[in-house]
Design a protein around this motif. Sequence first.
Motif, PDB file in Angstrom:
ATOM      1  N   GLY A 112       0.823  -1.200   0.000  1.00  0.00           N
ATOM      2  CA  GLY A 112       0.000   0.000   0.000  1.00  0.00           C
ATOM      3  C   GLY A 112       0.862   1.257   0.000  1.00  0.00           C
ATOM      4  O   GLY A 112       2.032   1.226   0.373  1.00  0.00           O
ATOM      5  N   GLN A 113       0.273   2.345  -0.419  1.00  0.00           N
ATOM      6  CA  GLN A 113       0.956   3.640  -0.475  1.00  0.00           C
ATOM      7  C   GLN A 113       1.594   3.989   0.865  1.00  0.00           C
ATOM      8  O   GLN A 113       0.949   3.897   1.909  1.00  0.00           O
ATOM      9  N   GLY A 114       2.860   4.372   0.835  1.00  0.00           N
ATOM     10  CA  GLY A 114       3.561   4.812   2.032  1.00  0.00           C
ATOM     11  C   GLY A 114       3.894   3.702   3.010  1.00  0.00           C
ATOM     12  O   GLY A 114       4.347   3.967   4.113  1.00  0.00           O
ATOM     13  N   LYS A 115       3.688   2.474   2.635  1.00  0.00           N
ATOM     14  CA  LYS A 115       3.903   1.353   3.549  1.00  0.00           C
ATOM     15  C   LYS A 115       4.917   0.358   2.983  1.00  0.00           C
ATOM     16  O   LYS A 115       4.837  -0.825   3.221  1.00  0.00           O
ATOM     17  N   GLN A 116       5.869   0.824   2.207  1.00  0.00           N
ATOM     18  CA  GLN A 116       6.879  -0.034   1.582  1.00  0.00           C
ATOM     19  C   GLN A 116       7.996  -0.346   2.575  1.00  0.00           C
ATOM     20  O   GLN A 116       8.656   0.566   3.068  1.00  0.00           O
ATOM     21  N   PRO A 117       8.243  -1.632   2.896  1.00  0.00           N
ATOM     22  CA  PRO A 117       9.371  -1.955   3.777  1.00  0.00           C
ATOM     23  C   PRO A 117      10.687  -1.778   3.035  1.00  0.00           C
ATOM     24  O   PRO A 117      10.731  -1.886   1.809  1.00  0.00           O
ATOM     25  N   ASP A 118      11.766  -1.513   3.785  1.00  0.00           N
ATOM     26  CA  ASP A 118      13.074  -1.435   3.135  1.00  0.00           C
ATOM     27  C   ASP A 118      13.514  -2.849   2.755  1.00  0.00           C
ATOM     28  O   ASP A 118      12.889  -3.845   3.130  1.00  0.00           O
TER      29      ASP A 118
END
Length: 150
Positions: A112-118
């Motif tokens: 989801g938008q803004g919820k990307q893990p490194d």
Amino acid sequence: MSAHASTIEWTRAVNPGDATTYSRNHVATLGAGQKIAMSASADFKGDPQCADPEQMVVSALASCHMLFFLAIAELKGFPVEHYTDHPVGHLEKTDKGLAITRIVLAPRVTFGQGKQPDADTLAQIHASAHKRCFIANSLTAEVSLDLGTA
């Protein structure tokens, strides 16, 4: 803990691709009545329009990994919007005969938008999913991940 059953049914028929032998086509009926048309691999005189046991093993592993991945990602606050995988199993000769010796999972995940893990967190989620996947824990095949780029 739980039991998982299916029914396999085969009836003699002539192999449509080789009249000198029998058809490998059969039906697997799962617990809720879902029917899956199955056959041997085309490499072994099976019907390429049907699922073969090797594909089913590879698919079961990929499905199990995905389900654990989705749960772990959600718990860590990274809800997944889309997940796709193109797993490949390698049937090879061993000292015990032919076996699926290697399976490469190639999951591609959209969050989801803004919820990307490194990258490190993503790798940890996959490692945790692999460790918990009871299909992976049941196989002797080497399982690896090709995380590539999404």
